[in-house]
Design a protein around this motif. Structure first.
Motif, PDB file in Angstrom:
ATOM      1  N   THR A 270       0.229   6.768  -1.567  1.00  0.00           N
ATOM      2  CA  THR A 270       0.094   7.201  -0.183  1.00  0.00           C
ATOM      3  C   THR A 270      -1.096   8.120   0.001  1.00  0.00           C
ATOM      4  OG1 THR A 270       2.480   7.005   0.173  1.00  0.00           O
ATOM      5  CG2 THR A 270       1.261   8.416   1.696  1.00  0.00           C
ATOM      6  N   MET A 271      -1.298   9.036  -0.943  1.00  0.00           N
ATOM      7  CA  MET A 271      -2.363  10.017  -0.797  1.00  0.00           C
ATOM      8  C   MET A 271      -3.742   9.471  -1.168  1.00  0.00           C
ATOM      9  SD  MET A 271      -1.098  12.708   0.445  1.00  0.00           S
ATOM     10  CE  MET A 271       0.601  12.995   0.924  1.00  0.00           C
ATOM     11  N   SER A 272      -3.797   8.455  -2.020  1.00  0.00           N
ATOM     12  CA  SER A 272      -5.078   7.971  -2.522  1.00  0.00           C
ATOM     13  C   SER A 272      -5.631   6.783  -1.754  1.00  0.00           C
ATOM     14  CB  SER A 272      -4.950   7.589  -4.000  1.00  0.00           C
ATOM     15  OG  SER A 272      -4.548   8.693  -4.785  1.00  0.00           O
ATOM     16  N   PHE A 273      -4.730   5.997  -1.164  1.00  0.00           N
ATOM     17  CA  PHE A 273      -5.143   4.776  -0.499  1.00  0.00           C
ATOM     18  C   PHE A 273      -4.652   4.780   0.949  1.00  0.00           C
ATOM     19  CE2 PHE A 273      -4.621   3.770  -5.023  1.00  0.00           C
ATOM     20  CZ  PHE A 273      -5.863   3.261  -5.313  1.00  0.00           C
ATOM     21  N   ALA A 274      -5.071   3.756   1.697  1.00  0.00           N
ATOM     22  CA  ALA A 274      -4.642   3.625   3.095  1.00  0.00           C
ATOM     23  C   ALA A 274      -4.081   2.240   3.315  1.00  0.00           C
ATOM     24  CB  ALA A 274      -5.815   3.882   4.040  1.00  0.00           C
ATOM     25  N   GLY A 275      -3.074   2.159   4.171  1.00  0.00           N
ATOM     26  CA  GLY A 275      -2.509   0.869   4.527  1.00  0.00           C
ATOM     27  C   GLY A 275      -1.421   0.431   3.574  1.00  0.00           C
ATOM     28  N   PRO A 276      -0.610  -0.538   4.000  1.00  0.00           N
ATOM     29  CA  PRO A 276       0.529  -0.975   3.194  1.00  0.00           C
ATOM     30  C   PRO A 276       0.200  -2.025   2.152  1.00  0.00           C
ATOM     31  CG  PRO A 276       0.544  -2.099   5.307  1.00  0.00           C
ATOM     32  CD  PRO A 276      -0.636  -1.155   5.336  1.00  0.00           C
ATOM     33  N   ASP A 277      -0.988  -2.610   2.209  1.00  0.00           N
ATOM     34  CA  ASP A 277      -1.295  -3.766   1.371  1.00  0.00           C
ATOM     35  C   ASP A 277      -2.191  -3.423   0.181  1.00  0.00           C
ATOM     36  OD1 ASP A 277       0.156  -5.412   3.109  1.00  0.00           O
ATOM     37  OD2 ASP A 277      -1.586  -5.648   4.424  1.00  0.00           O
ATOM     38  N   VAL A 278      -1.983  -2.266  -0.407  1.00  0.00           N
ATOM     39  CA  VAL A 278      -2.769  -1.866  -1.570  1.00  0.00           C
ATOM     40  C   VAL A 278      -2.244  -2.611  -2.790  1.00  0.00           C
ATOM     41  CG1 VAL A 278      -3.489   0.053  -3.021  1.00  0.00           C
ATOM     42  CG2 VAL A 278      -3.154   0.388  -0.557  1.00  0.00           C
ATOM     43  N   ASP A 279      -3.152  -3.213  -3.534  1.00  0.00           N
ATOM     44  CA  ASP A 279      -2.739  -3.942  -4.733  1.00  0.00           C
ATOM     45  C   ASP A 279      -2.053  -2.982  -5.701  1.00  0.00           C
ATOM     46  OD1 ASP A 279      -2.754  -5.296  -7.304  1.00  0.00           O
ATOM     47  OD2 ASP A 279      -4.176  -6.696  -6.413  1.00  0.00           O
ATOM     48  N   ALA A 329      -9.148   7.208   6.718  1.00  0.00           N
ATOM     49  CA  ALA A 329      -7.758   7.635   6.578  1.00  0.00           C
ATOM     50  C   ALA A 329      -7.553   8.448   5.307  1.00  0.00           C
ATOM     51  CB  ALA A 329      -6.835   6.421   6.582  1.00  0.00           C
ATOM     52  N   ASP A 330      -8.568   9.194   4.936  1.00  0.00           N
ATOM     53  CA  ASP A 330      -8.508  10.027   3.724  1.00  0.00           C
ATOM     54  C   ASP A 330      -7.608  11.235   3.994  1.00  0.00           C
ATOM     55  OD1 ASP A 330      -8.972  11.683   1.522  1.00  0.00           O
ATOM     56  OD2 ASP A 330     -11.083  11.105   1.375  1.00  0.00           O
ATOM     57  N   LYS A 331      -6.504  11.348   3.265  1.00  0.00           N
ATOM     58  CA  LYS A 331      -5.598  12.480   3.420  1.00  0.00           C
ATOM     59  C   LYS A 331      -5.959  13.634   2.497  1.00  0.00           C
ATOM     60  CE  LYS A 331      -1.526   9.764   4.831  1.00  0.00           C
ATOM     61  NZ  LYS A 331      -2.096   8.420   4.638  1.00  0.00           N
ATOM     62  N   VAL A 362     -15.714   4.187   6.322  1.00  0.00           N
ATOM     63  CA  VAL A 362     -15.111   2.902   5.962  1.00  0.00           C
ATOM     64  C   VAL A 362     -13.731   2.803   6.609  1.00  0.00           C
ATOM     65  CG1 VAL A 362     -14.364   1.403   4.082  1.00  0.00           C
ATOM     66  CG2 VAL A 362     -16.379   2.875   3.796  1.00  0.00           C
ATOM     67  N   PRO A 363     -13.489   1.790   7.439  1.00  0.00           N
ATOM     68  CA  PRO A 363     -12.182   1.664   8.103  1.00  0.00           C
ATOM     69  C   PRO A 363     -11.065   1.356   7.102  1.00  0.00           C
ATOM     70  CG  PRO A 363     -13.863   0.301   9.171  1.00  0.00           C
ATOM     71  CD  PRO A 363     -14.431   0.753   7.871  1.00  0.00           C
ATOM     72  N   ASP A 364      -9.875   1.826   7.451  1.00  0.00           N
ATOM     73  CA  ASP A 364      -8.663   1.506   6.679  1.00  0.00           C
ATOM     74  C   ASP A 364      -8.810   1.866   5.213  1.00  0.00           C
ATOM     75  OD1 ASP A 364      -7.528   0.335   9.027  1.00  0.00           O
ATOM     76  OD2 ASP A 364      -8.670  -1.493   8.616  1.00  0.00           O
ATOM     77  N   SER A 365      -9.354   3.033   4.950  1.00  0.00           N
ATOM     78  CA  SER A 365      -9.553   3.447   3.561  1.00  0.00           C
ATOM     79  C   SER A 365      -9.131   4.884   3.355  1.00  0.00           C
ATOM     80  CB  SER A 365     -11.023   3.284   3.153  1.00  0.00           C
ATOM     81  OG  SER A 365     -11.173   3.600   1.781  1.00  0.00           O
ATOM     82  N   GLY A 366      -8.548   5.149   2.194  1.00  0.00           N
ATOM     83  CA  GLY A 366      -8.163   6.492   1.817  1.00  0.00           C
ATOM     84  C   GLY A 366      -9.194   7.139   0.931  1.00  0.00           C
ATOM     85  N   HIS A 367      -8.734   8.113   0.143  1.00  0.00           N
ATOM     86  CA  HIS A 367      -9.648   8.930  -0.661  1.00  0.00           C
ATOM     87  C   HIS A 367     -10.365   8.113  -1.723  1.00  0.00           C
ATOM     88  CE1 HIS A 367     -11.252  12.649  -2.157  1.00  0.00           C
ATOM     89  NE2 HIS A 367     -10.755  12.445  -3.362  1.00  0.00           N
TER      90      HIS A 367
END
Length: 394
Positions: A270-279, A329-331, A362-367
């Motif tokens: 949750t903290m490192s990535f964004a969105g539900p479809d992370v491999d 979406a970097d938390k 970058v859209p839809d991306s976390g840290h």
């Protein structure tokens, strides 16, 4: 009659809560140790990844298990660089030492040079075929002290300024001549900013370009990490307990990390990535890198990150082409920190000499944008190198 907890019980509970809160807040204090490999067929379409099998040693991220296979991890040169305080840093290079440009990649907190695996593969291929004959650049990757395969120094040297001095040692040993571009992610970007503040004389001369990925110039102590206000206050209260436990009771903290690994691995995602479809393979890969970072190293570096003030770095950055890149979406280090860096660079420029700056969100991306959306990061770094080349030719 009710029983009151003993001071020892309170201390143990505080340590557990502290470690859990630290993991919930920054995704690093407790993780799942990835103990098995997965094959490419199990991974899905996102990436051809294998998890890394951690050990109890700092060099837990084994290079032979690089996620994209032997072709992407091939190094033309491997070396150890000794820092002034005696720490040995592990370095790997792609490309010839007489290439006209050297690009040095500096990784983030609790990660390793393996976090750049996609950029290493794709940029390595790009520069190798840039003119059909001779690589236009040499790529240098290294593990920061206490991370990956590098050695550890004394606890009091776990500072961003020390990391900047380490970067100078890498430059002096592995790129003593010719122009250099520095690309840093998260704590690696802070390392580059600290170097600019401490050695502004290098920028515009030896250092000819800078890439700052998901990083900050300061003001990190009040982050909410995307948590509700109540949880933010709770985590702030127990962070000192977690930090003390990791620094002074590392064996106990390591055991706690293993016990809590399945719970907090989801928090890492949750903290490192964004969105539900992370491999899931990406999450396991990051888990394994973090698991290879000793908990006392995590505890030692956190105060330095929280207390960072690299505002003096801005003026030197106006002298060179700069890339600032953030996930929207970097938390961990929200986009607003990149916004501030960009605004300060623009303010420091003049009408006669505006800064050479590109800002990419970058859209839809976390840290961990460099792993979640590697193509966008590689393309942005490639454009930075082109701008550096154009300036050199003008």
């Amino acid at each position: 009659m009710s029983q009151h907890p003993t001071p020892k019980t309170v201390g143990i509970l505080g340590g557990v809560l502290g470690l859990a809160a630290a993991g919930a807040a920054v995704g690093v204090a407790v993780t799942r140790a990835a103990g098995r490999r997965v094959t490419a067929a199990q991974l899905g379409p996102a990436a051809e990844l294998e998890t890394i099998e951690p050990t109890d040693r700092p060099e837990a991220v084994q290079r032979e298990d690089d996620p994209l296979g032997a072709a992407s991890r091939a190094a033309d040169t491997t070396a150890l660089v000794q820092t002034p305080d005696g720490v040995l840093l592990s370095v790997e290079e792609v490309g010839p030492q007489d290439a006209p440009l050297t690009v040095v990649f500096v990784h983030g907190y609790c990660l390793s040079m393996a976090s750049w695996t996609f950029q290493r593969r794709d940029l390595g291929a790009a520069v190798a075929t840039a003119n059909g004959h001779r690589p236009d650049a040499r790529l240098v990757f290294y593990d920061q002290r206490g991370h990956g395969s590098s050695g550890r120094g004394p606890a009091e040297h776990s500072t961003i300024n020390q990391l900047a001095d380490d970067l100078v040692a890498v430059l002096d040993a592995r790129a003593p001549r010719g122009p250099v571009v520095l690309v840093g992610h998260s704590m690696g970007g802070m390392t580059v900013l600290s170097l600019a503040a401490r050695r502004p004389d290098l920028f515009g001369g030896r250092v000819v370009g800078v890439g700052l990925v998901s990083t900050s110039s300061g003001g990190l102590s009040d982050l909410s990490f995307g948590l509700p206000h109540l949880l933010t206050r709770f985590s702030a209260a127990v962070f000192p307990i977690a930090g003390y436990t990791m620094r002074h009771r590392p064996q106990w903290a390591e055991r706690t990390r293993r016990v809590a690994r399945d719970v907090v691995s989801a928090v890492v995602k949750t903290m490192s990535f964004a969105g539900p479809d992370v491999d899931p393979a990406l999450v396991r890969y990051v888990d394994a890198m973090i698991a290879g970072t000793p908990v006392d190293v995590i505890g030692e570096f956190y105060p330095a990150i929280a207390g960072l003030d690299a505002s003096a770095a801005i003026e030197p950055l106006t002298r060179v082409p700069v890339l600032v890149l953030s996930g929207d979406a970097d938390k961990l280090i929200p986009q607003g920190h990149s916004d501030r860096i960009v605004a300060r660079i623009e303010e420091a420029g003049t009408p006669d000499a505006p800064p050479d700056l590109e800002y990419v969100v970058v859209p839809d991306s976390g840290h961990l944008v460099l792993l979640q959306h590697p193509a966008e990061v590689t393309a942005a770094v490639t454009r930075l190198l082109r701008r550096v080349g154009q300036r050199a030719r003008s």
